[in-house]
Every structure is written in structure tokens, then in C-alpha cells.
Write a protein that holds these residues in place. Structure first.
Motif, PDB file in Angstrom:
ATOM      1  N   ASP A  34       0.825  -1.207   0.000  1.00 21.97           N
ATOM      2  CA  ASP A  34       0.000   0.000   0.000  1.00 21.97           C
ATOM      3  C   ASP A  34       0.859   1.256   0.000  1.00 21.97           C
ATOM      4  O   ASP A  34       0.591   2.209  -0.728  1.00 21.97           O
ATOM      5  N   ILE A  35       1.910   1.252   0.804  1.00 23.17           N
ATOM      6  CA  ILE A  35       2.815   2.404   0.873  1.00 23.17           C
ATOM      7  C   ILE A  35       3.589   2.552  -0.435  1.00 23.17           C
ATOM      8  O   ILE A  35       3.704   3.654  -0.977  1.00 23.17           O
ATOM      9  N   ALA A  36       4.100   1.442  -0.959  1.00 24.34           N
ATOM     10  CA  ALA A  36       4.857   1.490  -2.210  1.00 24.34           C
ATOM     11  C   ALA A  36       3.976   1.985  -3.356  1.00 24.34           C
ATOM     12  O   ALA A  36       4.405   2.799  -4.183  1.00 24.34           O
ATOM     13  N   ARG A  37       2.736   1.521  -3.399  1.00 22.35           N
ATOM     14  CA  ARG A  37       1.798   1.946  -4.446  1.00 22.35           C
ATOM     15  C   ARG A  37       1.535   3.446  -4.341  1.00 22.35           C
ATOM     16  O   ARG A  37       1.530   4.162  -5.347  1.00 22.35           O
ATOM     17  N   LEU A  38       1.348   3.944  -3.136  1.00 24.68           N
ATOM     18  CA  LEU A  38       1.112   5.361  -2.909  1.00 24.68           C
ATOM     19  C   LEU A  38       2.324   6.188  -3.345  1.00 24.68           C
ATOM     20  O   LEU A  38       2.181   7.209  -4.029  1.00 24.68           O
ATOM     21  N   ARG A  39       3.501   5.733  -2.981  1.00 21.20           N
ATOM     22  CA  ARG A  39       4.720   6.462  -3.355  1.00 21.20           C
ATOM     23  C   ARG A  39       4.970   6.424  -4.854  1.00 21.20           C
ATOM     24  O   ARG A  39       5.377   7.419  -5.453  1.00 21.20           O
ATOM     25  N   THR A  55      -4.653   4.691 -12.011  1.00 20.28           N
ATOM     26  CA  THR A  55      -4.821   3.236 -12.036  1.00 20.28           C
ATOM     27  C   THR A  55      -4.269   2.623 -10.754  1.00 20.28           C
ATOM     28  O   THR A  55      -4.913   1.767 -10.127  1.00 20.28           O
ATOM     29  N   LEU A  56      -3.084   3.049 -10.334  1.00 21.31           N
ATOM     30  CA  LEU A  56      -2.506   2.540  -9.087  1.00 21.31           C
ATOM     31  C   LEU A  56      -3.379   2.892  -7.889  1.00 21.31           C
ATOM     32  O   LEU A  56      -3.579   2.079  -6.983  1.00 21.31           O
ATOM     33  N   LEU A  57      -3.890   4.108  -7.879  1.00 26.01           N
ATOM     34  CA  LEU A  57      -4.671   4.577  -6.738  1.00 26.01           C
ATOM     35  C   LEU A  57      -6.047   3.927  -6.650  1.00 26.01           C
ATOM     36  O   LEU A  57      -6.701   3.992  -5.611  1.00 26.01           O
ATOM     37  N   ASN A  58      -6.485   3.291  -7.729  1.00 27.95           N
ATOM     38  CA  ASN A  58      -7.765   2.576  -7.718  1.00 27.95           C
ATOM     39  C   ASN A  58      -7.630   1.160  -7.171  1.00 27.95           C
ATOM     40  O   ASN A  58      -8.632   0.473  -6.999  1.00 27.95           O
ATOM     41  N   ALA A  63      -8.043   0.110   4.681  1.00 28.80           N
ATOM     42  CA  ALA A  63      -8.912   1.249   4.981  1.00 28.80           C
ATOM     43  C   ALA A  63      -8.137   2.421   5.584  1.00 28.80           C
ATOM     44  O   ALA A  63      -8.481   3.582   5.355  1.00 28.80           O
ATOM     45  N   SER A  64      -7.081   2.128   6.319  1.00 34.78           N
ATOM     46  CA  SER A  64      -6.304   3.196   6.951  1.00 34.78           C
ATOM     47  C   SER A  64      -5.598   4.090   5.925  1.00 34.78           C
ATOM     48  O   SER A  64      -5.166   5.186   6.259  1.00 34.78           O
ATOM     49  N   PHE A  65      -5.500   3.634   4.686  1.00 32.93           N
ATOM     50  CA  PHE A  65      -4.859   4.421   3.631  1.00 32.93           C
ATOM     51  C   PHE A  65      -5.859   5.184   2.764  1.00 32.93           C
ATOM     52  O   PHE A  65      -5.450   5.927   1.866  1.00 32.93           O
ATOM     53  N   THR A  66      -7.142   5.040   3.018  1.00 31.45           N
ATOM     54  CA  THR A  66      -8.157   5.622   2.146  1.00 31.45           C
ATOM     55  C   THR A  66      -7.993   7.135   1.994  1.00 31.45           C
ATOM     56  O   THR A  66      -8.072   7.663   0.889  1.00 31.45           O
ATOM     57  N   GLY A  67      -7.768   7.831   3.078  1.00 31.69           N
ATOM     58  CA  GLY A  67      -7.613   9.283   3.011  1.00 31.69           C
ATOM     59  C   GLY A  67      -6.418   9.708   2.171  1.00 31.69           C
ATOM     60  O   GLY A  67      -6.514  10.633   1.356  1.00 31.69           O
ATOM     61  N   LEU A  68      -5.299   9.030   2.344  1.00 28.66           N
ATOM     62  CA  LEU A  68      -4.094   9.365   1.581  1.00 28.66           C
ATOM     63  C   LEU A  68      -4.261   9.047   0.103  1.00 28.66           C
ATOM     64  O   LEU A  68      -3.853   9.828  -0.766  1.00 28.66           O
ATOM     65  N   TYR A  69      -4.862   7.899  -0.185  1.00 26.91           N
ATOM     66  CA  TYR A  69      -5.099   7.522  -1.584  1.00 26.91           C
ATOM     67  C   TYR A  69      -6.051   8.521  -2.248  1.00 26.91           C
ATOM     68  O   TYR A  69      -5.820   8.955  -3.374  1.00 26.91           O
ATOM     69  N   ALA A  70      -7.124   8.885  -1.547  1.00 23.82           N
ATOM     70  CA  ALA A  70      -8.095   9.818  -2.111  1.00 23.82           C
ATOM     71  C   ALA A  70      -7.479  11.198  -2.328  1.00 23.82           C
ATOM     72  O   ALA A  70      -7.749  11.860  -3.338  1.00 23.82           O
ATOM     73  N   GLN A  91     -13.165  15.304  -1.059  1.00 26.20           N
ATOM     74  CA  GLN A  91     -14.220  15.106  -0.058  1.00 26.20           C
ATOM     75  C   GLN A  91     -14.090  13.730   0.577  1.00 26.20           C
ATOM     76  O   GLN A  91     -14.236  13.578   1.788  1.00 26.20           O
ATOM     77  N   LYS A  92     -13.800  12.729  -0.236  1.00 23.90           N
ATOM     78  CA  LYS A  92     -13.596  11.372   0.300  1.00 23.90           C
ATOM     79  C   LYS A  92     -12.414  11.358   1.254  1.00 23.90           C
ATOM     80  O   LYS A  92     -12.459  10.725   2.315  1.00 23.90           O
ATOM     81  N   ALA A  93     -11.343  12.070   0.890  1.00 29.32           N
ATOM     82  CA  ALA A  93     -10.173  12.149   1.776  1.00 29.32           C
ATOM     83  C   ALA A  93     -10.555  12.807   3.092  1.00 29.32           C
ATOM     84  O   ALA A  93     -10.192  12.317   4.172  1.00 29.32           O
ATOM     85  N   LEU A  94     -11.300  13.910   3.022  1.00 30.87           N
ATOM     86  CA  LEU A  94     -11.723  14.596   4.240  1.00 30.87           C
ATOM     87  C   LEU A  94     -12.588  13.697   5.109  1.00 30.87           C
ATOM     88  O   LEU A  94     -12.442  13.684   6.335  1.00 30.87           O
ATOM     89  N   ASP A  95     -13.471  12.948   4.478  1.00 23.86           N
ATOM     90  CA  ASP A  95     -14.345  12.047   5.217  1.00 23.86           C
ATOM     91  C   ASP A  95     -13.567  10.912   5.871  1.00 23.86           C
ATOM     92  O   ASP A  95     -13.992  10.362   6.887  1.00 23.86           O
TER      93      ASP A  95
END
Length: 118
Positions: A34-39, A55-58, A63-70, A91-95
Motif C-alpha cells: 500500500d505504501i509502495a503503491r502510494l509512493r 490506475t494505481l490509486l484505484n 482502509a487506513s490508507f483511504t484518506g491518503l489515496y483519495a 471530499q472522500k479524503a476529508l471524510d
């Protein structure tokens, strides 16, 4: 992943991408992936490869990464001119980010800037 970070700092995005892709291909730890994909998505956004980043972010992630991914998804969408979709991503990130999260303020500023551009 430390070497990939160093490569980004040195301006060698291709080397960083290769290292992060290796982690994605070989790690058995979901959180590490998850971290590698985000980076890696962040590197791709920096290189204006928005579709690849999205594509990577999809991909499925904890769940703990949802805000960062969004949030990063919002950045990629803004950069590619998809303002409405970016608003939804922010908005998803904020939520997803906790009320006490200091990072939430950064996302809120991005969201407010898009709202002002309507």
C-alpha cells in the motif's frame, strides 16, 4: 523503499519507480505494498503520468490508507483538468481522515481552493 526515497530526492524518478515497482511485485506485506503503491503514484503524478497514477490509486488498499489515496487521487485529477472528480476525491479524503489529523488541514485547503474556482 528507503533507496527509492533517496532516488526521488536525487531527481532520479525512473530509478525510484523501478524500486517501488519491485516492492509491489515482490512484497508479501499488504501494508508495504500500500505504501509502495502510494509512493509510486506520487512519482507518476510528478512525471505528469496521471492515468497511470490513477490506475494505481484505484487498487485495493487497507482502509487506513483511504484518506491518503483519495488525496493523491484528487491531486492527479486536478492536474489532469478533472475538477469535479477532484472535488469528490478530496471530499472522500476529508471524510476518511480523522478530525484531529494535521494532514486534514492540507486536504481542506485543496478542497476549498477548488470550491472557490467554481
Amino acid at each position: 523503499m528507503i533507496a527509492a526515497h533517496s532516488a526521488v530526492q536525487a531527481g532520479n524518478n525512473q530509478s525510484a519507480s523501478d524500486m517501488l515497482q519491485w516492492v509491489l511485485d515482490h512484497s508479501d506485506e499488504p501494508e508495504v505494498k500500500d505504501i509502495a503503491r502510494l509512493r509510486l503514484a506520487n512519482v507518476l503524478v510528478d512525471e505528469s503520468k496521471y492515468d497511470q497514477a490513477l490506475t494505481l490509486l484505484n487498487a485495493q488498499h487497507a482502509a487506513s490508507f483511504t484518506g491518503l489515496y483519495a488525496d493523491l487521487r484528487g491531486d492527479a485529477l486536478v492536474a489532469s483538468g478533472k475538477t469535479e472528480e477532484a472535488r469528490a476525491a478530496y471530499q472522500k479524503a476529508l471524510d476518511s481522515l480523522g478530525i484531529q489529523s494535521a494532514y486534514r488541514n492540507v486536504v481542506q485547503m485543496k478542497f476549498d481552493t477548488l470550491r472557490e474556482q467554481q
